[in-house]
Design a protein around this motif. Structure first.
Motif, PDB file in Angstrom:
ATOM      1  N   TRP A  99       0.850  -1.200   0.000  1.00  0.00           N
ATOM      2  CA  TRP A  99       0.000   0.000   0.000  1.00  0.00           C
ATOM      3  C   TRP A  99       0.876   1.237   0.000  1.00  0.00           C
ATOM      4  CZ3 TRP A  99      -4.236   0.767   4.361  1.00  0.00           C
ATOM      5  CH2 TRP A  99      -5.035   1.867   4.050  1.00  0.00           C
ATOM      6  N   HIS A 100       0.698   2.082  -0.986  1.00  0.00           N
ATOM      7  CA  HIS A 100       1.423   3.358  -1.040  1.00  0.00           C
ATOM      8  C   HIS A 100       0.657   4.338  -0.154  1.00  0.00           C
ATOM      9  CE1 HIS A 100       3.495   1.210  -4.093  1.00  0.00           C
ATOM     10  NE2 HIS A 100       2.396   1.099  -4.818  1.00  0.00           N
ATOM     11  N   MET A 101       0.856   4.171   1.139  1.00  0.00           N
ATOM     12  CA  MET A 101       0.013   4.891   2.098  1.00  0.00           C
ATOM     13  C   MET A 101       0.146   6.399   1.959  1.00  0.00           C
ATOM     14  SD  MET A 101       0.552   2.325   5.333  1.00  0.00           S
ATOM     15  CE  MET A 101      -0.777   2.901   6.394  1.00  0.00           C
TER      16      MET A 101
ATOM     17  N   VAL B 295       4.777  -8.034  -6.531  1.00  0.00           N
ATOM     18  CA  VAL B 295       3.508  -7.321  -6.477  1.00  0.00           C
ATOM     19  C   VAL B 295       2.884  -7.270  -7.875  1.00  0.00           C
ATOM     20  CG1 VAL B 295       2.417  -5.123  -5.932  1.00  0.00           C
ATOM     21  CG2 VAL B 295       4.363  -5.902  -4.572  1.00  0.00           C
ATOM     22  N   HIS B 296       1.609  -7.537  -7.958  1.00  0.00           N
ATOM     23  CA  HIS B 296       0.791  -7.592  -9.188  1.00  0.00           C
ATOM     24  C   HIS B 296       0.938  -8.974  -9.864  1.00  0.00           C
ATOM     25  CE1 HIS B 296      -0.586  -3.432  -9.173  1.00  0.00           C
ATOM     26  NE2 HIS B 296       0.663  -3.026  -9.023  1.00  0.00           N
ATOM     27  N   ALA B 297       2.060  -9.179 -10.571  1.00  0.00           N
ATOM     28  CA  ALA B 297       2.316 -10.450 -11.268  1.00  0.00           C
ATOM     29  C   ALA B 297       1.127 -10.880 -12.132  1.00  0.00           C
ATOM     30  CB  ALA B 297       2.682 -11.560 -10.264  1.00  0.00           C
TER      31      ALA B 297
ATOM     32  N   VAL C 166      -4.197  -3.126  -0.928  1.00  0.00           N
ATOM     33  CA  VAL C 166      -4.924  -1.918  -1.322  1.00  0.00           C
ATOM     34  C   VAL C 166      -4.231  -1.283  -2.524  1.00  0.00           C
ATOM     35  CG1 VAL C 166      -5.394   0.461  -0.577  1.00  0.00           C
ATOM     36  CG2 VAL C 166      -5.880  -1.458   0.965  1.00  0.00           C
ATOM     37  N   ASP C 167      -2.899  -1.302  -2.535  1.00  0.00           N
ATOM     38  CA  ASP C 167      -2.052  -0.653  -3.537  1.00  0.00           C
ATOM     39  C   ASP C 167      -2.124   0.867  -3.360  1.00  0.00           C
ATOM     40  OD1 ASP C 167      -0.510   0.160  -5.658  1.00  0.00           O
ATOM     41  OD2 ASP C 167      -1.562  -0.993  -7.188  1.00  0.00           O
ATOM     42  N   THR C 168      -3.237   1.454  -3.742  1.00  0.00           N
ATOM     43  CA  THR C 168      -3.332   2.902  -3.585  1.00  0.00           C
ATOM     44  C   THR C 168      -4.779   3.363  -3.518  1.00  0.00           C
ATOM     45  OG1 THR C 168      -3.028   5.012  -4.734  1.00  0.00           O
ATOM     46  CG2 THR C 168      -2.920   3.026  -6.080  1.00  0.00           C
TER      47      THR C 168
END
Ligand SMILES: [Zn+2]
Length: 423
Positions: free
Chosen positions: A39-41, A221-223, A272-274
């Protein structure tokens, strides 16, 4: 359940523990705290900023405003995210901090996590706008690592590397990606990398495997575009996955092959990612997206069960972060990261199967109680250590400032068309 000194010491119907404080959980579902894994909080400050045309898409927007931020803005963005995390039942987050413009940015971001009292991995990343030819400030990461006890909030926060890997917009120079990777290995801190989110260049995971840049300490992440050979490589290397299905859908990356990852025995957490893309950072919503997208992708109503997807949000998330010995399930010996979800609300009425209810129906406001390391951080539906109104008001002031252009310290104008109406 009996908790003592932040540890679960007993679970069962009849527990002898005279004289303890009792929390009544009538009509509540009690479960392990939800575990978020990427998460890019910091850019929660830019919730709703991702617009509807290329110039205002997620990447240009975050790069533009990220470069405008001060360390205080980082603090306010991450504190807003952490408050939302606690409110919606997350007890662990992976703070993927890729806007570290100086040591102060890292320290203020860490201060927000500490103030919230949440369990976190803090992954030290690059600065928005940084040239891919420029290496990270490894000396700074090493200094932070040496002094980590000052930042770890009594062990709740751990340090990792937010690594760019071999590819971003184009390939990175080998001296950059290898130097950073080896520095993390030398420090013994885990590595996380965005990979194969887009279809091109193809075979990104294979390239990393061949360069010996996968391992048990590497989270992918993602893949989304992992092919069958690459899934075997991830499994063989012992690397883990952080699924970002909600943001993958929102930004048009595609749908990750979740069933194939799980069939290979790869640890998969959800993320969440962003909030700038997915808007509402409820992990229950993310879990539902993961299940529903996977069922849609495989044309199978039963591809991913509610119970299995709930595991992705708890124990599998813990495995993805390498902390399943500490959290992710309610067992004696584990740290007391526990949540209680109220089933008395309108949207929760009709209670048969708890897993289905949590994944399909639960909303953040149904989370009654949140306990992290034995400390109560939400009770009777209210945060105990943070003031919601203060967090939101101060975050709003911060986004007004960094949504504008700073010239010589003076705010000149709001650059984003959506914001002009608010200045
Ligand atoms: Zn990301």
């Amino acid at each position: 359940m009996h908790v003592r000194n932040g540890e679960i010491v007993a679970v069962g119907r009849e527990i002898g523990a005279p004289g303890v404080q009792v929390i009544v959980a009538d009509d509540m579902i009690v479960l392990p705290g939800l575990i978020e894994t990427h998460w890019h909080m910091w850019n929660t400050l830019f919730r709703s900023f991702s617009g509807d045309e290329q110039a205002h898409g997620y990447f240009p927007t975050v790069a533009r405003y990220g470069a405008n931020m001060t360390p205080e803005d980082m603090y306010h963005g991450t504190r807003l995210a952490a408050a939302e995390a606690l409110n919606s039942g997350m007890t662990t987050v992976h703070d993927w901090c890729h806007n570290i413009r100086s040591r102060e940015f890292a320290e203020r971001d860490l201060a927000a996590l500490t103030e919230a009292g949440i369990r976190a991995r803090f992954s030290y990343g690059w600065a928005q706008g940084q040239d891919d030819k420029d290496p990270l400030n490894i000396a700074d990461i090493e200094a932070l690592h040496r002094d980590w006890s000052k930042h770890s909030n009594d062990g709740l926060i751990t340090l990792g590397l937010g690594w760019r890997g071999m590819f971003r917009a184009g390939p990175l120079p080998e001296n950059v990606y290898r130097t950073e990777f080896e520095a993390a290995r030398t420090m013994g801190i885990p590595i996380t990398v965005h990979i194969a989110s887009r279809k091109t260049p193809p075979n990104q995971i294979e390239a990393h495997a061949k360069a010996k840049l996968l391992g048990k300490d590497v989270q992918l992440v993602h893949a989304v575009w992992a092919n069958p050979d690459e899934i075997a490589m991830i499994r063989d290397a012992g690397a883990t996955i952080s699924l970002a299905t909600s943001s993958d859908m929102r930004i048009g990356f595609g749908l990750p092959p979740v069933t194939e990852f799980l069939a290979a025995g790869i640890a998969c957490g959800v993320s969440v990612d962003t909030s700038a893309l997915i808007g509402n950072s409820s992990l229950f919503g993310v879990l539902r997206d993961v299940r529903d997208a996977e069922n849609a992708r495989t044309l199978n109503e039963f591809a991913l069960t509610a119970r299995r997807v709930l595991e992705l949000g708890t124990i599998e998330g813990a495995r993805s972060l390498g902390i399943d010995d500490k959290v992710g399930s309610l067992r004696p010996g584990k740290r007391a990261d526990i949540i209680m979800v109220n089933t008395r609300a309108l949207n929760m009425g009709g209670f048969v199967d708890p897993a289905h209810l949590l994944v399909g129906s639960a909303l953040p406001e149904n989370v009654d109680t949140v306990i992290i390391d034995g400390r109560i951080l939400k009770q009777s539906g209210k945060l105990t250590a943070l003031s919601t109104s203060q967090v939101v008001a101060e975050a709003r002031s911060a986004w007004k400032a960094c949504g504008s252009v700073r010239t010589g310290g003076r705010l000149v104008h709001f650059a984003h068309p959506v914001l002009r109406g608010y200045c």
